[in-house]
Design a protein around this motif. Structure first.
Motif, PDB file in Angstrom:
ATOM      1  N   MET A  88      41.225  48.776  39.129  1.00 58.49           N
ATOM      2  CA  MET A  88      41.299  47.669  39.196  1.00 58.49           C
ATOM      3  C   MET A  88      41.609  46.658  37.893  1.00 58.49           C
ATOM      4  SD  MET A  88      41.178  44.867  41.725  1.00 58.49           S
ATOM      5  CE  MET A  88      40.683  45.214  43.071  1.00 58.49           C
ATOM      6  N   GLU A  89      40.528  47.683  36.770  1.00 55.03           N
ATOM      7  CA  GLU A  89      41.323  47.015  35.368  1.00 55.03           C
ATOM      8  C   GLU A  89      42.199  46.371  35.026  1.00 55.03           C
ATOM      9  OE1 GLU A  89      37.442  46.380  32.066  1.00 55.03           O
ATOM     10  OE2 GLU A  89      38.938  48.019  31.741  1.00 55.03           O
ATOM     11  N   LEU A  90      43.161  48.024  35.153  1.00 54.67           N
ATOM     12  CA  LEU A  90      44.133  47.601  34.860  1.00 54.67           C
ATOM     13  C   LEU A  90      45.235  46.316  35.816  1.00 54.67           C
ATOM     14  CD1 LEU A  90      46.259  51.489  34.129  1.00 54.67           C
ATOM     15  CD2 LEU A  90      46.955  49.348  35.418  1.00 54.67           C
ATOM     16  N   MET A  91      44.705  46.747  36.787  1.00 49.65           N
ATOM     17  CA  MET A  91      45.841  45.636  37.617  1.00 49.65           C
ATOM     18  C   MET A  91      45.292  44.425  37.391  1.00 49.65           C
ATOM     19  SD  MET A  91      45.902  47.422  41.936  1.00 49.65           S
ATOM     20  CE  MET A  91      44.263  48.190  41.532  1.00 49.65           C
ATOM     21  N   ARG A  92      43.756  43.690  37.625  1.00 50.29           N
ATOM     22  CA  ARG A  92      43.455  42.750  36.363  1.00 50.29           C
ATOM     23  C   ARG A  92      44.851  42.356  35.383  1.00 50.29           C
ATOM     24  NH1 ARG A  92      38.298  42.813  34.470  1.00 50.29           N
ATOM     25  NH2 ARG A  92      39.303  42.667  32.862  1.00 50.29           N
ATOM     26  N   GLU A  93      43.784  43.213  34.858  1.00 51.39           N
ATOM     27  CA  GLU A  93      45.394  42.689  33.381  1.00 51.39           C
ATOM     28  C   GLU A  93      46.690  42.410  33.658  1.00 51.39           C
ATOM     29  OE1 GLU A  93      43.043  42.543  30.147  1.00 51.39           O
ATOM     30  OE2 GLU A  93      41.482  42.508  31.336  1.00 51.39           O
ATOM     31  N   HIS A  94      47.617  43.896  33.972  1.00 45.98           N
ATOM     32  CA  HIS A  94      48.913  42.880  34.195  1.00 45.98           C
ATOM     33  C   HIS A  94      49.079  42.227  34.985  1.00 45.98           C
ATOM     34  CE1 HIS A  94      49.418  47.377  32.430  1.00 45.98           C
ATOM     35  NE2 HIS A  94      49.922  47.529  33.467  1.00 45.98           N
ATOM     36  N   PHE A 173      57.766  48.193  47.106  1.00 44.43           N
ATOM     37  CA  PHE A 173      58.460  48.362  46.001  1.00 44.43           C
ATOM     38  C   PHE A 173      58.200  49.600  44.931  1.00 44.43           C
ATOM     39  CE2 PHE A 173      57.790  46.921  41.169  1.00 44.43           C
ATOM     40  CZ  PHE A 173      58.898  46.178  40.739  1.00 44.43           C
ATOM     41  N   PHE A 174      57.581  50.229  45.032  1.00 44.16           N
ATOM     42  CA  PHE A 174      57.377  51.390  44.445  1.00 44.16           C
ATOM     43  C   PHE A 174      58.163  52.663  44.448  1.00 44.16           C
ATOM     44  CE2 PHE A 174      55.619  55.556  43.027  1.00 44.16           C
ATOM     45  CZ  PHE A 174      55.524  55.651  41.438  1.00 44.16           C
ATOM     46  N   GLU A 175      58.716  52.768  46.062  1.00 45.72           N
ATOM     47  CA  GLU A 175      60.133  52.995  46.048  1.00 45.72           C
ATOM     48  C   GLU A 175      61.580  52.509  46.359  1.00 45.72           C
ATOM     49  OE1 GLU A 175      59.154  53.743  50.598  1.00 45.72           O
ATOM     50  OE2 GLU A 175      57.212  55.292  50.386  1.00 45.72           O
ATOM     51  N   CYS A 176      61.344  52.081  45.115  1.00 41.92           N
ATOM     52  CA  CYS A 176      63.054  51.609  44.946  1.00 41.92           C
ATOM     53  C   CYS A 176      63.614  52.332  44.232  1.00 41.92           C
ATOM     54  CB  CYS A 176      62.452  49.459  44.061  1.00 41.92           C
ATOM     55  SG  CYS A 176      64.413  49.175  43.908  1.00 41.92           S
ATOM     56  N   LYS A 177      64.506  52.568  44.575  1.00 38.48           N
ATOM     57  CA  LYS A 177      64.838  53.682  43.251  1.00 38.48           C
ATOM     58  C   LYS A 177      66.121  53.307  43.157  1.00 38.48           C
ATOM     59  CE  LYS A 177      62.985  57.769  46.296  1.00 38.48           C
ATOM     60  NZ  LYS A 177      62.055  56.859  46.849  1.00 38.48           N
ATOM     61  N   GLY A 178      66.829  52.478  43.350  1.00 36.02           N
ATOM     62  CA  GLY A 178      68.336  52.217  42.052  1.00 36.02           C
ATOM     63  C   GLY A 178      68.059  50.732  41.810  1.00 36.02           C
ATOM     64  N   ALA A 179      69.024  50.896  40.453  1.00 31.61           N
ATOM     65  CA  ALA A 179      69.083  49.367  39.724  1.00 31.61           C
ATOM     66  C   ALA A 179      69.291  48.338  40.772  1.00 31.61           C
ATOM     67  CB  ALA A 179      69.892  49.814  38.284  1.00 31.61           C
ATOM     68  N   THR A 274      63.806  47.320  31.405  1.00 36.08           N
ATOM     69  CA  THR A 274      63.209  48.500  31.614  1.00 36.08           C
ATOM     70  C   THR A 274      61.774  48.502  31.096  1.00 36.08           C
ATOM     71  OG1 THR A 274      65.189  49.922  31.102  1.00 36.08           O
ATOM     72  CG2 THR A 274      63.683  51.230  31.046  1.00 36.08           C
ATOM     73  N   ARG A 275      61.277  48.225  30.372  1.00 34.23           N
ATOM     74  CA  ARG A 275      60.040  48.074  30.140  1.00 34.23           C
ATOM     75  C   ARG A 275      58.908  46.691  30.823  1.00 34.23           C
ATOM     76  NH1 ARG A 275      58.318  49.820  25.997  1.00 34.23           N
ATOM     77  NH2 ARG A 275      59.867  51.329  24.405  1.00 34.23           N
ATOM     78  N   PHE A 276      59.789  45.607  30.966  1.00 36.70           N
ATOM     79  CA  PHE A 276      59.120  44.812  32.423  1.00 36.70           C
ATOM     80  C   PHE A 276      59.082  45.898  34.189  1.00 36.70           C
ATOM     81  CE2 PHE A 276      59.736  41.541  29.417  1.00 36.70           C
ATOM     82  CZ  PHE A 276      58.226  41.217  28.718  1.00 36.70           C
ATOM     83  N   ALA A 277      60.116  46.043  34.371  1.00 40.31           N
ATOM     84  CA  ALA A 277      60.236  46.810  34.946  1.00 40.31           C
ATOM     85  C   ALA A 277      59.423  47.850  35.144  1.00 40.31           C
ATOM     86  CB  ALA A 277      62.046  47.740  35.230  1.00 40.31           C
ATOM     87  N   ALA A 278      58.821  48.984  34.702  1.00 41.21           N
ATOM     88  CA  ALA A 278      58.155  49.528  34.126  1.00 41.21           C
ATOM     89  C   ALA A 278      55.998  48.666  34.361  1.00 41.21           C
ATOM     90  CB  ALA A 278      57.859  50.315  32.868  1.00 41.21           C
ATOM     91  N   VAL A 279      56.298  47.886  33.552  1.00 45.72           N
ATOM     92  CA  VAL A 279      54.599  47.212  34.009  1.00 45.72           C
ATOM     93  C   VAL A 279      54.614  46.741  35.463  1.00 45.72           C
ATOM     94  CG1 VAL A 279      53.616  45.416  33.651  1.00 45.72           C
ATOM     95  CG2 VAL A 279      54.891  46.182  31.527  1.00 45.72           C
ATOM     96  N   LEU A 280      55.615  46.346  36.411  1.00 49.84           N
ATOM     97  CA  LEU A 280      55.548  46.023  37.519  1.00 49.84           C
ATOM     98  C   LEU A 280      55.309  47.378  38.683  1.00 49.84           C
ATOM     99  CD1 LEU A 280      58.650  43.549  38.088  1.00 49.84           C
ATOM    100  CD2 LEU A 280      55.891  42.480  38.273  1.00 49.84           C
ATOM    101  N   LEU A 281      56.041  48.553  38.397  1.00 52.08           N
ATOM    102  CA  LEU A 281      56.526  49.522  38.957  1.00 52.08           C
ATOM    103  C   LEU A 281      54.503  50.112  38.496  1.00 52.08           C
ATOM    104  CD1 LEU A 281      59.326  51.264  37.899  1.00 52.08           C
ATOM    105  CD2 LEU A 281      58.596  51.122  40.326  1.00 52.08           C
ATOM    106  N   ALA A 284      52.372  48.526  40.918  1.00 53.33           N
ATOM    107  CA  ALA A 284      52.315  48.938  42.285  1.00 53.33           C
ATOM    108  C   ALA A 284      51.336  50.247  42.348  1.00 53.33           C
ATOM    109  CB  ALA A 284      53.916  48.850  42.720  1.00 53.33           C
ATOM    110  N   LYS A 285      52.116  51.471  41.501  1.00 57.28           N
ATOM    111  CA  LYS A 285      51.592  52.605  41.401  1.00 57.28           C
ATOM    112  C   LYS A 285      50.209  52.248  41.599  1.00 57.28           C
ATOM    113  CE  LYS A 285      52.197  57.382  39.995  1.00 57.28           C
ATOM    114  NZ  LYS A 285      50.141  57.949  39.447  1.00 57.28           N
ATOM    115  N   THR A 286      49.693  52.065  40.379  1.00 55.74           N
ATOM    116  CA  THR A 286      47.937  51.182  40.730  1.00 55.74           C
ATOM    117  C   THR A 286      47.187  51.360  41.980  1.00 55.74           C
ATOM    118  OG1 THR A 286      47.839  51.027  38.506  1.00 55.74           O
ATOM    119  CG2 THR A 286      45.798  51.130  39.243  1.00 55.74           C
ATOM    120  N   TYR A 287      47.615  50.403  42.468  1.00 53.98           N
ATOM    121  CA  TYR A 287      47.527  49.888  43.402  1.00 53.98           C
ATOM    122  C   TYR A 287      47.168  51.139  45.432  1.00 53.98           C
ATOM    123  CZ  TYR A 287      46.339  47.859  48.298  1.00 53.98           C
ATOM    124  OH  TYR A 287      45.999  47.740  49.349  1.00 53.98           O
TER     125      TYR A 287
END
Length: 392
Positions: A88-94, A173-179, A274-281, A284-287
């Motif tokens: 939860m803390e990780l998600m709160r910080e993001h 969202f996490f299952e998005c596989k294509g650019a 790529t970096r901002f997409a990783a933050v969003l992924l 989602a994954k942490t949730y």
């Protein structure tokens, strides 16, 4: 400079580019001074109070380190609660960055109202899971949390993520596989997060800051003990490297194997998009990990291998990267040595990934300054930073 320090970054410009970048992490080594002589069992709570940035991750790493040093069992339920509090803390910080910083990076106002909702859910989550404040007490188990109450908080968070961040369930969202799918989402979704992605596309900054980088590998306890017990320990904590090589510990480093990140990296390199997409992924994954853990008990505890007598290590993946604690106790189980290696020191190393990324930037002074701010936020120093731009 405050208790937590800051990061100083200066850019020297010439010929429509960055001639030199200087990155200095000015964070004092406080753990030893503040914790020496502390009763071992009290150390995690003290750590959580003193180091209030990612306090749950700090306290969790401290608890695992102290338990290992005392050869005390980490109870299964307590481990699970620690993991859920850290998630939860990780998600709160993001979400803090997404709500308050990402709009400002494209000239808009911060969304304080949404962040207030996030903070309320964070508080409710802690009340559900650790009402008696026992999760970080070494060698103690916790009162079994109310899963029904926790599930209600998780559902509210999932709804917030769906309606205010992704415009779809986090799982979708996490299952998005294509650019292509990701970029269409950014183009047509009128929410803050996708619009920052679209802003990068509009400015043609998708690949800005792309540079070769290596993710921080798993720690080897023998090597850690050798380094952190040496005369060079302070130097290592301030500018860590492995065999003279620098590494990064960021959301990108953790999400780099995701199919979307693999494709974005192939198209744009390890740059802004790529970096901002990783933050969003990662959000989602942490949730999804948090939801899954509500359905089944966790037994994994974050100890780092074995350690010498009276010595313990704790490693936790915090919002900005891997956080490492090492503690050495005396014969009376009081803290003799306490050391922390924070992710900021890997990511903002004087010769690290940010420096190399900044030195690839091109454009006029205004454009370079904006790209630099975006890169810094994408890697997130977790403390205040100063950016100075000058001309050769």
């Amino acid at each position: 400079m405050g208790l937590e320090g800051n990061v100083s970054i200066s850019l020297l410009l010439a010929n429509q580019g960055v001639q030199q970048a200087v990155v200095k992490s000015q964070r004092p080594l406080l753990a030893q001074a503040l914790l020496a002589g502390t009763n071992a069992k009290q150390a995690p709570q003290k750590v959580g109070m003193v180091f209030n940035l990612c306090a749950k991750a700090q306290a969790s790493a401290a608890a695992f380190a102290v338990e290992q040093a005392m050869q005390t069992e980490s109870f299964r339920e307590a481990c699970g609660v620690r993991a859920q509090l850290v998630r939860m803390e990780l998600m709160r910080e993001h979400l803090w960055r997404i709500c308050l910083d990402w709009p400002v990076l494209r000239g808009l106002s911060a969304n304080h109202a949404l962040m207030k909702q996030v903070l309320g859910l964070d508080k409710d989550w802690e009340t559900c899971l650790d009402a008696n404040k026992q999760a970080f007490v070494c060698g103690e188990d916790v009162v079994k949390p109310s899963r029904s109450k926790a599930s209600k908080v998780a559902m509210k968070l999932g709804t917030l993520l769906k309606e205010q961040v992704f415009y779809m369930p986090p799982k979708a969202f996490f299952e998005c596989k294509g650019a292509e799918e990701f970029l269409l989402w950014a183009q047509y979704t009128q929410l803050n997060a996708p619009q920052l992605i679209q802003y990068l596309v509009t400015q043609a900054w998708q690949g800005s800051g792309s540079t070769d980088t290596q993710a921080l590998p798993a720690f080897e306890t023998v090597w850690l003990e050798q380094v952190l017990s040496s005369d060079y320990a302070d130097g290592f904590m301030q500018a860590p490297s492995i065999d003279a090589k620098t590494y990064e510990s960021t959301p990108y480093a953790r999400q780099r194997s995701h199919p979307l990140i693999v494709e974005l990296e192939q198209k744009f390199g390890v740059g802004l998009l790529t970096r901002f997409a990783a933050v969003l992924l990662e959000l989602a994954k942490t949730y999804l990990d948090l939801e899954k853990a509500l359905m089944q008990s966790e037994s994994r505890c974050d100890a780092v291998g074995s350690a010498p007598d009276k010595t313990g290590f704790g490693a936790v993946e915090a919002a900005r990267g891997r956080l490492l604690h090492r503690v050495v106790l005396d014969a009376e189980n009081k803290v003799e040595t306490y050391q922390i290696v924070a992710p900021t020191e890997w990511n903002f190393h004087p010769d690290g990934v940010l420096k190399r990324a900044l030195e690839t930037l091109q454009g006029d002074a205004k454009s370079i300054e904006q790209q630099a701010k975006l890169l810094i936020h994408a890697m997130d120093p977790c403390v205040a930073f100063e950016l100075e731009v000058s001309h050769a």
